[in-house]
Design a protein around this motif. Structure first.
Motif, PDB file in Angstrom:
ATOM      1  N   ALA A 207       0.805  -1.224   0.000  1.00  0.00           N
ATOM      2  CA  ALA A 207       0.000   0.000   0.000  1.00  0.00           C
ATOM      3  C   ALA A 207       0.838   1.274   0.000  1.00  0.00           C
ATOM      4  O   ALA A 207       0.356   2.328  -0.397  1.00  0.00           O
ATOM      5  N   GLY A 208       2.082   1.196   0.458  1.00  0.00           N
ATOM      6  CA  GLY A 208       2.913   2.392   0.492  1.00  0.00           C
ATOM      7  C   GLY A 208       3.876   2.375   1.663  1.00  0.00           C
ATOM      8  O   GLY A 208       4.068   1.352   2.329  1.00  0.00           O
ATOM      9  N   VAL A 209       4.472   3.529   1.914  1.00  0.00           N
ATOM     10  CA  VAL A 209       5.511   3.651   2.943  1.00  0.00           C
ATOM     11  C   VAL A 209       5.086   4.700   3.963  1.00  0.00           C
ATOM     12  O   VAL A 209       4.639   5.797   3.598  1.00  0.00           O
ATOM     13  N   TRP A 210       5.215   4.347   5.225  1.00  0.00           N
ATOM     14  CA  TRP A 210       4.993   5.300   6.311  1.00  0.00           C
ATOM     15  C   TRP A 210       6.345   5.717   6.875  1.00  0.00           C
ATOM     16  O   TRP A 210       7.170   4.868   7.216  1.00  0.00           O
ATOM     17  N   GLN A 211       6.578   7.018   6.926  1.00  0.00           N
ATOM     18  CA  GLN A 211       7.819   7.538   7.491  1.00  0.00           C
ATOM     19  C   GLN A 211       7.629   7.779   8.984  1.00  0.00           C
ATOM     20  O   GLN A 211       6.864   8.657   9.393  1.00  0.00           O
ATOM     21  N   SER A 212       8.311   6.997   9.780  1.00  0.00           N
ATOM     22  CA  SER A 212       8.186   7.121  11.233  1.00  0.00           C
ATOM     23  C   SER A 212       8.910   8.359  11.737  1.00  0.00           C
ATOM     24  O   SER A 212       9.956   8.734  11.200  1.00  0.00           O
ATOM     25  N   PRO A 213       8.387   8.995  12.777  1.00  0.00           N
ATOM     26  CA  PRO A 213       9.170  10.035  13.447  1.00  0.00           C
ATOM     27  C   PRO A 213      10.447   9.427  14.025  1.00  0.00           C
ATOM     28  O   PRO A 213      10.564   8.205  14.186  1.00  0.00           O
ATOM     29  N   ASP A 214      11.392  10.283  14.337  1.00  0.00           N
ATOM     30  CA  ASP A 214      12.662   9.817  14.902  1.00  0.00           C
ATOM     31  C   ASP A 214      12.435   9.443  16.357  1.00  0.00           C
ATOM     32  O   ASP A 214      12.271  10.298  17.222  1.00  0.00           O
ATOM     33  N   ARG A 215      12.407   8.137  16.607  1.00  0.00           N
ATOM     34  CA  ARG A 215      12.163   7.628  17.950  1.00  0.00           C
ATOM     35  C   ARG A 215      12.977   6.361  18.147  1.00  0.00           C
ATOM     36  O   ARG A 215      13.464   5.775  17.180  1.00  0.00           O
ATOM     37  N   PRO A 216      13.134   5.901  19.397  1.00  0.00           N
ATOM     38  CA  PRO A 216      13.868   4.656  19.612  1.00  0.00           C
ATOM     39  C   PRO A 216      13.178   3.479  18.926  1.00  0.00           C
ATOM     40  O   PRO A 216      11.951   3.469  18.752  1.00  0.00           O
ATOM     41  N   TYR A 217      13.953   2.496  18.550  1.00  0.00           N
ATOM     42  CA  TYR A 217      13.388   1.313  17.905  1.00  0.00           C
ATOM     43  C   TYR A 217      12.508   0.567  18.905  1.00  0.00           C
ATOM     44  O   TYR A 217      12.882   0.373  20.064  1.00  0.00           O
ATOM     45  N   PRO A 218      11.303   0.141  18.502  1.00  0.00           N
ATOM     46  CA  PRO A 218      10.386  -0.512  19.451  1.00  0.00           C
ATOM     47  C   PRO A 218      10.916  -1.860  19.921  1.00  0.00           C
ATOM     48  O   PRO A 218      11.422  -2.656  19.126  1.00  0.00           O
ATOM     49  N   THR A 219      10.759  -2.083  21.193  1.00  0.00           N
ATOM     50  CA  THR A 219      11.172  -3.360  21.782  1.00  0.00           C
ATOM     51  C   THR A 219      10.044  -4.032  22.546  1.00  0.00           C
ATOM     52  O   THR A 219      10.147  -5.201  22.902  1.00  0.00           O
ATOM     53  N   ARG A 220       8.943  -3.292  22.806  1.00  0.00           N
ATOM     54  CA  ARG A 220       7.786  -3.839  23.497  1.00  0.00           C
ATOM     55  C   ARG A 220       6.550  -3.714  22.620  1.00  0.00           C
ATOM     56  O   ARG A 220       6.482  -2.857  21.734  1.00  0.00           O
ATOM     57  N   SER A 221       5.560  -4.556  22.889  1.00  0.00           N
ATOM     58  CA  SER A 221       4.358  -4.605  22.044  1.00  0.00           C
ATOM     59  C   SER A 221       3.686  -3.249  21.938  1.00  0.00           C
ATOM     60  O   SER A 221       3.272  -2.830  20.836  1.00  0.00           O
ATOM     61  N   ALA A 222       3.566  -2.532  23.042  1.00  0.00           N
ATOM     62  CA  ALA A 222       2.880  -1.245  23.033  1.00  0.00           C
ATOM     63  C   ALA A 222       3.584  -0.230  22.143  1.00  0.00           C
ATOM     64  O   ALA A 222       2.936   0.681  21.598  1.00  0.00           O
ATOM     65  N   GLU A 223       4.896  -0.375  21.981  1.00  0.00           N
ATOM     66  CA  GLU A 223       5.659   0.589  21.183  1.00  0.00           C
ATOM     67  C   GLU A 223       5.439   0.409  19.684  1.00  0.00           C
ATOM     68  O   GLU A 223       5.843   1.265  18.891  1.00  0.00           O
ATOM     69  N   TRP A 224       4.806  -0.697  19.288  1.00  0.00           N
ATOM     70  CA  TRP A 224       4.508  -0.927  17.881  1.00  0.00           C
ATOM     71  C   TRP A 224       3.206  -0.261  17.448  1.00  0.00           C
ATOM     72  O   TRP A 224       2.933  -0.145  16.247  1.00  0.00           O
ATOM     73  N   ALA A 225       2.388   0.178  18.406  1.00  0.00           N
ATOM     74  CA  ALA A 225       1.078   0.739  18.072  1.00  0.00           C
ATOM     75  C   ALA A 225       1.157   1.897  17.072  1.00  0.00           C
ATOM     76  O   ALA A 225       0.357   1.947  16.116  1.00  0.00           O
ATOM     77  N   PRO A 226       2.095   2.861  17.224  1.00  0.00           N
ATOM     78  CA  PRO A 226       2.168   3.947  16.238  1.00  0.00           C
ATOM     79  C   PRO A 226       2.493   3.456  14.829  1.00  0.00           C
ATOM     80  O   PRO A 226       2.066   4.083  13.840  1.00  0.00           O
ATOM     81  N   PHE A 227       3.223   2.352  14.710  1.00  0.00           N
ATOM     82  CA  PHE A 227       3.559   1.808  13.407  1.00  0.00           C
ATOM     83  C   PHE A 227       2.295   1.313  12.699  1.00  0.00           C
ATOM     84  O   PHE A 227       2.100   1.551  11.498  1.00  0.00           O
ATOM     85  N   TYR A 228       1.443   0.621  13.446  1.00  0.00           N
ATOM     86  CA  TYR A 228       0.205   0.106  12.860  1.00  0.00           C
ATOM     87  C   TYR A 228      -0.747   1.253  12.530  1.00  0.00           C
ATOM     88  O   TYR A 228      -1.408   1.237  11.480  1.00  0.00           O
ATOM     89  N   ALA A 229      -0.813   2.253  13.389  1.00  0.00           N
ATOM     90  CA  ALA A 229      -1.664   3.416  13.110  1.00  0.00           C
ATOM     91  C   ALA A 229      -1.184   4.153  11.871  1.00  0.00           C
ATOM     92  O   ALA A 229      -1.984   4.564  11.014  1.00  0.00           O
ATOM     93  N   GLY A 230       0.141   4.324  11.748  1.00  0.00           N
ATOM     94  CA  GLY A 230       0.696   4.991  10.572  1.00  0.00           C
ATOM     95  C   GLY A 230       0.414   4.228   9.300  1.00  0.00           C
ATOM     96  O   GLY A 230       0.041   4.806   8.267  1.00  0.00           O
ATOM     97  N   CYS A 231       0.578   2.899   9.337  1.00  0.00           N
ATOM     98  CA  CYS A 231       0.334   2.090   8.144  1.00  0.00           C
ATOM     99  C   CYS A 231      -1.150   2.031   7.801  1.00  0.00           C
ATOM    100  O   CYS A 231      -1.512   1.938   6.619  1.00  0.00           O
TER     101      CYS A 231
END
Length: 298
Positions: A207-231
């Motif tokens: 579908a395309g590419v989401w550019q993440s803000p500059d943040r630490p790489y996710p290591t816990r499940s909750a930290e992946w939520a913005p990735f799914y929202a962006g996609c």
């Protein structure tokens, strides 16, 4: 008498030659000191617009530099060569601000080179820097290298190819990501995506590419939520859907971020895939709208 005459002519010729070297025309007879001194050797800088048969290495020395024409078989294509600012005594490490800035520049240059975000294709971008001795000698360049890979999924290998990648994604191309068939594990989660022709039955689509803000790489499940929202927002734009609470009931989403190592180097582009976990379709769902992706009731 004839022999004597020839000897006399030869003697006059030698005398004239020696007279000409005596300095009357700016020459002094010394064949060494009239050559201009060669300039001192400068630092090595690679060229852009060339290719390389050897595998990519993140550190390049002059001894290992062997560019080839992109018309012959190669693995790597240099799309741009930039310069680091002065001030460091050694090449910047992976997580440094300098290298992340270089990656951001290479990201834009690569997109301009291929005609779209390079992540929309089976491509990999990497940044090479001078070797330690090269840096000490004054080299301050960074090299933006693109490679064709066998898949956009984990475990990809670099493909040996011929021809430049210039404008490769500006037109329809086998390199471009499109319809996909998922391979799921026992837990029902997508383990792998396999590219297929959209005319075949399939259950996913790039579908395309989401550019993440500059943040630490996710290591816990909750930290992946913005990735799914962006996609999900990327998916909504691609399929022509409202970006609302019902979107999650129309389609699932597969998120493919760069690995942790690439994240440290500055890569923030996340590949996003539409995923129909309950059915398969033929044809593309680009612009399908609510009729093509209705709200699921179960």
């Amino acid at each position: 008498m004839q022999r004597a005459t020839k000897t006399l002519i030869a003697a006059f010729a030698v005398a004239a030659l020696l007279a000409g070297c005596s300095g009357s025309d700016g020459l002094d007879g010394d064949l060494v000191d009239d050559w201009a001194a060669l300039p001192p050797p400068g630092p090595f800088t690679p060229a852009a617009g060339v290719c390389h048969e050897a595998d990519f290495t993140d550190s390049v020395s002059l001894a290992g530099y062997a560019p080839v024409d992109c018309a012959v078989s190669h693995r790597v294509e240099t799309v741009h060569v930039g310069a680091f600012p002065d001030g460091r005594s050694e090449p910047p490490p992976v997580a440094s601000t300098e290298l992340r800035t270089a990656f951001a520049d290479c990201d834009k240059r690569a997109a301009g080179h291929v005609g779209d975000d390079w992540r929309a294709g089976r491509l990999r971008l990497a940044v090479a820097v001078p070797s330690g001795p090269g840096w000490t000698a004054g080299s301050r360049w960074y090299r933006c290298d693109l490679m064709e890979v066998s898949t956009a999924e984990a475990g990809a290998t670099v493909v040996m190819r011929t021809g430049s990648l210039r404008d490769a994604l500006r037109v329809p191309s086998p390199l471009r990501l499109g319809c996909q068939q998922t391979r799921t594990g026992r837990d029902g989660l997508v383990q792998n995506l396999v590219q297929v022709d959209c005319a075949e039955r399939h259950d996913a689509e790039f579908a395309g590419v989401w550019q993440s803000p500059d943040r630490p790489y996710p290591t816990r499940s909750a930290e992946w939520a913005p990735f799914y929202a962006g996609c999900r927002s990327v998916l909504a734009r691609y399929a022509g859907l409202p970006d609302d609470a019902n979107l999650a009931f129309r389609s699932d989403v597969v998120v493919r971020p760069p690995g942790a190592g690439r994240w440290r180097a500055g890569d923030r582009g996340v590949r996003c895939y539409l995923w129909l976990s309950n059915r398969t379709v033929t044809g593309s769902l680009k612009g399908a709208g609510p009729a093509g992706l209705p709200v699921r009731t179960k």
